[in-house]
Design an enzyme around this catalytic site. Structure first.
Site, PDB file in Angstrom:
ATOM      1  CG  HIS A  19      -2.032  -0.974   1.126  1.00  0.00           C
ATOM      2  ND1 HIS A  19      -2.632  -1.523   2.226  1.00  0.00           N
ATOM      3  CD2 HIS A  19      -2.673  -1.490   0.048  1.00  0.00           C
ATOM      4  CE1 HIS A  19      -3.603  -2.342   1.829  1.00  0.00           C
ATOM      5  NE2 HIS A  19      -3.638  -2.330   0.516  1.00  0.00           N
ATOM      6  CB  THR A  45       0.601  -4.073  -7.679  1.00  0.00           C
ATOM      7  OG1 THR A  45       1.259  -3.675  -6.477  1.00  0.00           O
ATOM      8  CG2 THR A  45      -0.305  -5.262  -7.395  1.00  0.00           C
ATOM      9  N   GLY A  46       1.712  -2.420 -10.108  1.00  0.00           N
ATOM     10  CA  GLY A  46       2.221  -1.276 -10.850  1.00  0.00           C
ATOM     11  C   GLY A  46       3.350  -0.447 -10.281  1.00  0.00           C
ATOM     12  CB  THR A  47       3.318   2.651  -8.246  1.00  0.00           C
ATOM     13  OG1 THR A  47       2.302   3.218  -9.065  1.00  0.00           O
ATOM     14  CG2 THR A  47       4.301   3.727  -7.842  1.00  0.00           C
ATOM     15  N   GLY A  66      -2.742  -1.912  -7.980  1.00  0.00           N
ATOM     16  CA  GLY A  66      -3.708  -2.669  -7.180  1.00  0.00           C
ATOM     17  C   GLY A  66      -5.147  -2.266  -7.391  1.00  0.00           C
ATOM     18  CG  ASP A  71      -4.389  -5.735  -4.986  1.00  0.00           C
ATOM     19  OD1 ASP A  71      -3.150  -5.680  -4.967  1.00  0.00           O
ATOM     20  OD2 ASP A  71      -5.117  -4.866  -4.462  1.00  0.00           O
ATOM     21  CG  ASP A  91      -1.518   1.921   6.288  1.00  0.00           C
ATOM     22  OD1 ASP A  91      -1.715   1.629   7.492  1.00  0.00           O
ATOM     23  OD2 ASP A  91      -1.392   3.085   5.894  1.00  0.00           O
ATOM     24  CG  HIS A  98      -7.778  -1.670  -3.795  1.00  0.00           C
ATOM     25  ND1 HIS A  98      -7.263  -0.505  -3.297  1.00  0.00           N
ATOM     26  CD2 HIS A  98      -6.770  -2.566  -3.791  1.00  0.00           C
ATOM     27  CE1 HIS A  98      -5.994  -0.699  -2.991  1.00  0.00           C
ATOM     28  NE2 HIS A  98      -5.670  -1.935  -3.267  1.00  0.00           N
ATOM     29  CG  ASP A 101     -10.107  -5.600  -5.797  1.00  0.00           C
ATOM     30  OD1 ASP A 101     -11.113  -6.310  -5.986  1.00  0.00           O
ATOM     31  OD2 ASP A 101      -9.919  -4.511  -6.368  1.00  0.00           O
ATOM     32  NE  ARG A 107     -12.221 -17.327  -0.346  1.00  0.00           N
ATOM     33  CZ  ARG A 107     -12.046 -18.024  -1.460  1.00  0.00           C
ATOM     34  NH1 ARG A 107     -11.228 -17.606  -2.397  1.00  0.00           N
ATOM     35  NH2 ARG A 107     -12.689 -19.156  -1.663  1.00  0.00           N
TER      36      ARG A 107
END
Length: 156
Positions: A19, A45-47, A66, A71, A91, A98, A101, A107
């Protein structure tokens, strides 16, 4: 539920997710463990992926951000057996738009019994385990009966 055994390979694919308020901590952690991480394939994930790749100079396969589906992309890869470990610095004090997600990702990691670290202490324990660089066996759900039952229902 029936279970079967599956192998976590010696050369693992490790998903790195963080996060916004935890990206700096994950980048610092990845920098600290660059040598061990270089033995494996990394995705993120992206950044997060862009920033980690720049910081440690190791290729990182980048999924979407995300909130834009990254995600879920990582969750899909976990379900297909393509991701073997998840390091997700989330966090706990910041509500995320989201969140469903995020919960789905955690899970799936639990369902498919892959190692998950949600903070630097757990990630340190994970990466220092001898199993991090060895092949190991884990128990996963066996959906053979479910798949066979579904196929026979579709054929009817």
């Amino acid at each position: 539920m029936d279970f079967t055994l599956a192998t976590l390979p010696q050369h693992k694919t490790i998903a790195l997710v963080a996060h916004d308020n935890r990206k700096k901590a994950l980048i610092e952690w990845a920098s600290k463990h660059k040598q061990l991480l270089s033995l494996h394939a990394l995705c993120a994930t992206g950044t997060t992926g862009q920033r980690i790749e720049q910081a440690i100079n190791i290729p990182v396969r980048q999924f979407l951000s995300g909130p834009l589906g990254g995600d879920q992309q990582i969750g899909g890869q976990i379900a297909e057996g393509g991701i073997h470990c998840l390091i997700f610095f989330w966090d706990p004090f910041e509500p995320m738009p989201h969140d469903p997600d995020v919960k789905a990702l955690l899970r799936l990691a639990s369902v498919w019994n892959i190692p998950v670290a949600c903070n630097s202490s757990t990630a340190d324990l994970m990466i220092s385990s001898p199993l991090f660089t060895l092949e190991s066996v884990r128990e996963i759900p066996d959906y053979t009966k479910y798949s066979a039952q579904r196929t026979s229902q579709e054929d009817s």
